[in-house]
Enzyme design. Structure first.
Site, mmCIF file in Angstrom:
data_model
loop_
_atom_site.group_PDB
_atom_site.id
_atom_site.type_symbol
_atom_site.label_atom_id
_atom_site.label_comp_id
_atom_site.label_asym_id
_atom_site.label_seq_id
_atom_site.Cartn_x
_atom_site.Cartn_y
_atom_site.Cartn_z
ATOM 1 C CG PHE A 134 -1.861 1.209 1.184
ATOM 2 C CD1 PHE A 134 -3.003 1.181 0.392
ATOM 3 C CD2 PHE A 134 -1.581 2.362 1.896
ATOM 4 C CE1 PHE A 134 -3.852 2.287 0.329
ATOM 5 C CE2 PHE A 134 -2.424 3.466 1.835
ATOM 6 C CZ PHE A 134 -3.562 3.430 1.045
ATOM 7 C CG ASP A 219 5.766 3.480 1.549
ATOM 8 O OD1 ASP A 219 5.897 4.161 2.587
ATOM 9 O OD2 ASP A 219 4.695 3.401 0.926
ATOM 10 C CE LYS A 248 0.349 5.713 7.686
ATOM 11 N NZ LYS A 248 -1.112 5.725 7.750
HETATM 12 N N1 PLP Z 1 2.650 4.328 2.276
HETATM 13 C C1 PLP Z 1 2.316 3.561 3.325
HETATM 14 C C2 PLP Z 1 3.195 2.423 3.707
HETATM 15 C C3 PLP Z 1 1.170 3.832 4.077
HETATM 16 O O1 PLP Z 1 0.846 3.051 5.103
HETATM 17 C C4 PLP Z 1 0.371 4.932 3.688
HETATM 18 C C5 PLP Z 1 -0.870 5.242 4.437
HETATM 19 O O2 PLP Z 1 -1.407 4.442 5.147
HETATM 20 C C6 PLP Z 1 0.752 5.699 2.584
HETATM 21 C C7 PLP Z 1 1.899 5.370 1.909
HETATM 22 C C8 PLP Z 1 -0.075 6.864 2.148
HETATM 23 O O3 PLP Z 1 0.048 7.906 3.048
HETATM 24 P P1 PLP Z 1 -1.029 9.100 3.061
HETATM 25 O O4 PLP Z 1 -2.310 8.529 3.573
HETATM 26 O O5 PLP Z 1 -0.425 10.115 3.983
HETATM 27 O O6 PLP Z 1 -1.133 9.602 1.665
#
Ligand code: PLP
Length: 391
Positions: A134, A219, A248
């Site tokens: 994700f 990520d 986050k």
């Molecule tokens: N990458 C990861 C691993 C995430 O867990 C999330 C959100 O849960 C995102 C990217 C996306 O972040 P945002 O909701 O701040 O766009």
């Protein structure tokens, strides 16, 4: 628990919200509009790592807001400069591009990888990502996300993405050829239900990227900044990414993300290649600087490790036989059947917030400041909720 009735909900119905309205919080506790307290094992989805309403973060935000809130990225601000330096110090010299979210940090990473590799003209523009991964909901990040149910309604997606099974070195080896600019992976998959890859997987990905001339993009939006018991989850695996995404917890709950890259890679971007009006604004940057101070001064990276062991042991005890997985304060219980929402609902009724990451998986990502007593209490509530549902 009281349901918000003060005003009609005029927001788009993209969330199925829990029937509770929060008005304040302190450390790992949230308070609803009737004054009832809850132990928070969600932390705004792994955001409130230093706890809710940390007085130093609140003061940093207020002080900066009284001085200067916004000038755009056409001009230098001291908080952003200091934050970029601070992140460089933490990452062996990586350069930052600041964003407003995790998804935007991923967008930046995708563009940087293509720019660095020469893109379509050079025959090297593909991105390889993992099934179940994700990375966010904007179109590029959604394309990198390996979850067809989230993608299908919004097709056509961005061309040039390939997905491979997570934690499968052979699949990665088969997919990464000279047309690939970057490999985008979570060190631990969060939204998929806290999937921890086998030992050596990230190292193999690192070596493969090296061998094939692709960038390793990690990520760390959810895993970064202490959550897993290291500053960054990749440290556990003894690898270094070329590009890393954070968000986050970075600014303690203000919207902020960052795409970081080794200097030689970051240098592929030229003026005009990428931009943001708000990203890295002085208020968010001041908050982030204070969050990093608090993590360091309150020893929260080590705390996540120690508290994580206590949480894991408690969960194993209560959920005997079920798979408990994760690292640090990013833990999950795989219930083996689709009752995670029911268990989370009962827990909420008993004053505990947990997240049903998937229909069968409960995820716990409490503030790193959660106390041992609160962990024990949370585990007790969750165990009782589970027993009720299981019965
Ligand atoms: N990458 C990861 C691993 C995430 O867990 C999330 C959100 O849960 C995102 C990217 C996306 O972040 P945002 O909701 O701040 O766009």
């Amino acid at each position: 628990m009281s349901v918000a009735t003060s005003a009609a909900d005029m927001t788009m119905a993209t969330y199925r919200r829990w029937p509770v309205e929060f008005v304040s919080g302190r450390r790992a506790v949230l308070v609803d509009d009737s004054g009832r307290e809850y132990i928070d094992c969600v932390a705004g989805i792994a955001v409130a790592s230093v706890g809710h309403a940390h007085p130093r973060v609140a003061s940093a935000i207020a002080d900066q807001a009284h001085r200067l809130i916004h000038v755009s990225n056409l001009y230098v601000t001291e908080p952003q400069n200091r934050l970029a330096q601070r992140l460089a110090d933490l990452t062996g010299g990586m350069r930052s591009f600041f964003t407003n979210s995790g998804a935007e940090a991923i967008e930046c990473a995708i563009k940087l990888a293509r720019r660095w590799a020469g893109g379509r003209e050079a025959g090297r523009h593909k991105l390889v990502a993992a099934d179940g991964g994700f990375h966010g909901r904007t179109l590029g990040a959604l394309t990198a996300t390996g979850q067809p149910v989230k993608q299908r309604p919004f097709e056509p997606l961005v061309p040039g993405f390939v997905h491979v099974p997570y934690d499968d070195v052979a699949a990665l080896r088969a997919a990464v050829d000279e047309s690939v600019a970057g490999v985008v992976l979570e060190p631990i998959q969060g939204e998929a239900g806290v999937i921890v890859p086998s030992e050596g997987y990230l190292l193999a990905a690192r070596e493969l990227c090296e061998e094939r001339g692709a960038l390793l993009v990690l990520d760390e939006v959810q895993t970064g900044l202490g959550r897993t018991g290291d500053w960054f989850a990749f440290q556990f695996d003894g690898v270094e990414p070329d590009v890393m995404c954070l968000a986050k917890s970075l600014a303690g709950g203000l919207p902020m993300g960052a795409c970081l890259a080794k200097p030689g890679i970051a240098g592929a971007f030229e003026p005009g290649d990428h931009a943001t009006t708000f990203g890295g604004g002085p208020v968010q940057a001041a908050a982030a600087l204070t969050v990093l101070d608090v993590i360091e001064e309150e020893g929260l990276v080590e705390r996540a490790r120690v508290a994580g062991r206590r949480l894991e042991a408690g969960l194993r005890d209560v959920f005997g036989g079920k798979e408990v997985r994760g690292r640090g304060l990013m833990m999950a219980v795989d219930l083996g059947r689709d009752v995670a929402h029911d268990v989370a609902e009962r827990a909420l009724q008993q004053g505990l917030l947990v997240n049903d990451a998937t229909p069968s998986v409960l995820r716990l990502t409490p503030p790193l400041v959660i106390s041992g007593g609160q962990i024990d209490e949370a585990v007790g509530i969750l165990g009782a909720a589970w027993r009720k549902v299981a019965a």
